[in-house]
Design an enzyme around this catalytic site. Structure first.
Site, mmCIF file in Angstrom:
data_model
loop_
_atom_site.group_PDB
_atom_site.id
_atom_site.type_symbol
_atom_site.label_atom_id
_atom_site.label_comp_id
_atom_site.label_asym_id
_atom_site.label_seq_id
_atom_site.Cartn_x
_atom_site.Cartn_y
_atom_site.Cartn_z
ATOM 1 N N LYS A 10 0.824 -1.216 0.000
ATOM 2 C CA LYS A 10 0.000 0.000 0.000
ATOM 3 C C LYS A 10 0.862 1.272 0.000
ATOM 4 C CE LYS A 10 -3.952 -2.251 2.246
ATOM 5 N NZ LYS A 10 -5.040 -2.068 3.257
ATOM 6 N N TYR A 50 -12.362 -2.501 -3.917
ATOM 7 C CA TYR A 50 -12.885 -2.676 -2.558
ATOM 8 C C TYR A 50 -14.416 -2.623 -2.522
ATOM 9 C CZ TYR A 50 -8.293 -2.453 -0.256
ATOM 10 O OH TYR A 50 -7.024 -2.717 0.198
ATOM 11 N N PHE A 58 -15.689 2.718 6.934
ATOM 12 C CA PHE A 58 -14.324 3.114 6.600
ATOM 13 C C PHE A 58 -14.061 3.185 5.092
ATOM 14 C CE2 PHE A 58 -14.320 -1.509 7.500
ATOM 15 C CZ PHE A 58 -13.812 -2.016 6.297
ATOM 16 N N ASN A 113 -2.102 0.201 6.644
ATOM 17 C CA ASN A 113 -1.618 -1.065 7.201
ATOM 18 C C ASN A 113 -0.685 -1.848 6.266
ATOM 19 O OD1 ASN A 113 -3.573 -2.018 5.485
ATOM 20 N ND2 ASN A 113 -4.535 -3.388 6.958
ATOM 21 N N HIS A 116 -2.145 -5.478 1.529
ATOM 22 C CA HIS A 116 -3.405 -6.201 1.365
ATOM 23 C C HIS A 116 -3.081 -7.584 0.843
ATOM 24 C CE1 HIS A 116 -7.422 -7.366 0.015
ATOM 25 N NE2 HIS A 116 -6.822 -7.792 -1.076
ATOM 26 N N GLU A 127 -9.366 -11.004 -7.668
ATOM 27 C CA GLU A 127 -8.462 -9.863 -7.465
ATOM 28 C C GLU A 127 -7.289 -9.876 -8.445
ATOM 29 O OE1 GLU A 127 -9.436 -9.268 -2.687
ATOM 30 O OE2 GLU A 127 -7.398 -9.797 -3.302
HETATM 31 P P1 CMP Z 1 -7.377 -4.738 3.459
HETATM 32 O O1 CMP Z 1 -6.913 -6.130 3.653
HETATM 33 O O2 CMP Z 1 -6.765 -3.972 2.366
HETATM 34 O O3 CMP Z 1 -8.972 -4.755 3.245
HETATM 35 C C1 CMP Z 1 -9.783 -3.630 3.558
HETATM 36 C C2 CMP Z 1 -9.063 -2.580 4.354
HETATM 37 O O4 CMP Z 1 -9.876 -1.671 5.043
HETATM 38 C C3 CMP Z 1 -8.226 -3.244 5.422
HETATM 39 O O5 CMP Z 1 -7.146 -3.923 4.827
HETATM 40 C C4 CMP Z 1 -7.892 -2.044 6.313
HETATM 41 O O6 CMP Z 1 -6.722 -1.348 5.863
HETATM 42 C C5 CMP Z 1 -9.090 -1.099 6.098
HETATM 43 N N1 CMP Z 1 -9.891 -0.967 7.302
HETATM 44 C C6 CMP Z 1 -10.102 0.179 7.988
HETATM 45 N N2 CMP Z 1 -10.906 -0.033 9.043
HETATM 46 C C7 CMP Z 1 -11.217 -1.352 9.055
HETATM 47 C C8 CMP Z 1 -12.005 -2.187 9.905
HETATM 48 N N3 CMP Z 1 -12.639 -1.706 10.968
HETATM 49 N N4 CMP Z 1 -12.091 -3.510 9.597
HETATM 50 C C9 CMP Z 1 -11.461 -4.014 8.514
HETATM 51 N N5 CMP Z 1 -10.704 -3.271 7.664
HETATM 52 C C10 CMP Z 1 -10.573 -1.955 7.939
#
Ligand code: CMP
Length: 140
Positions: A10, A50, A58, A113, A116, A127
């Site tokens: 990311k 997404y 979020f 974070n 992904h 994906e």
């Molecule tokens: P990712 O695996 O990319 O999939 C969706 C993303 O939403 C997740 O990682 C997080 O970076 C983001 N996100 C933010 N808030 C939440 C939440 N409460 N639960 C899950 N994903 C979240």
């Protein structure tokens, strides 16, 4: 089973110059990079990727973050690649991620974070096809 999974490094981790360090962890764990590109996602691409999270609170922040800078997208191949990648990443929230995982070491918050990874074989196929043509996935 031999599987493929989609990995996205990311914008936060790309900005930290951590592409090589993260790909190094995949390779050290026996995952093979079978497709890769650096890409600035458009808003439409990020929203489409997404789409399953569209109704979540979020979603807006997630899309803004994912278009805040380039991402490094890969298809990874290996035995049990989907779970192996998830184990390497650690929990979605870096505060809950096990020591030594990518998110524990590189991520700042649940939004930023670092990585992904696909959560199932079904989603991995969707994906990978979202970002790569079949001719762009190359395995020996
Ligand atoms: P990712 O695996 O990319 O999939 C969706 C993303 O939403 C997740 O990682 C997080 O970076 C983001 N996100 C933010 N808030 C939440 C939440 N409460 N639960 C899950 N994903 C979240």
């Amino acid at each position: 089973a031999l599987e493929r999974t989609l990995s996205i490094i990311k914008p936060d981790a790309v900005a930290k110059n951590a592409i090589g360090a993260i790909v190094g962890r995949f390779e050290a764990a026996g995952l093979k990079v079978v497709a890769a590109k650096l890409k600035q996602l458009s808003r439409k691409e990020a929203e489409g990727f997404y789409a399953v999270h569209k109704e979540r609170p979020f979603f807006g922040a997630l899309v803004e973050f994912m278009i805040s800078g380039p991402v490094f997208i890969q298809a990874l191949e290996g035995e049990g690649a989907i779970q192996k990648n998830r184990d390497l990443m650690g929990a979605t929230d870096p505060k809950k991620a096990d020591k030594g995982t990518i998110r524990a070491d590189f991520a700042e918050s649940i939004d930023a974070n670092a990585v992904h990874g696909s959560d199932s074989a079904e989603n991995a196929a969707i994906e990978i096809a979202y970002f790569f043509a079949t001719t762009e996935v190359v395995s020996a």
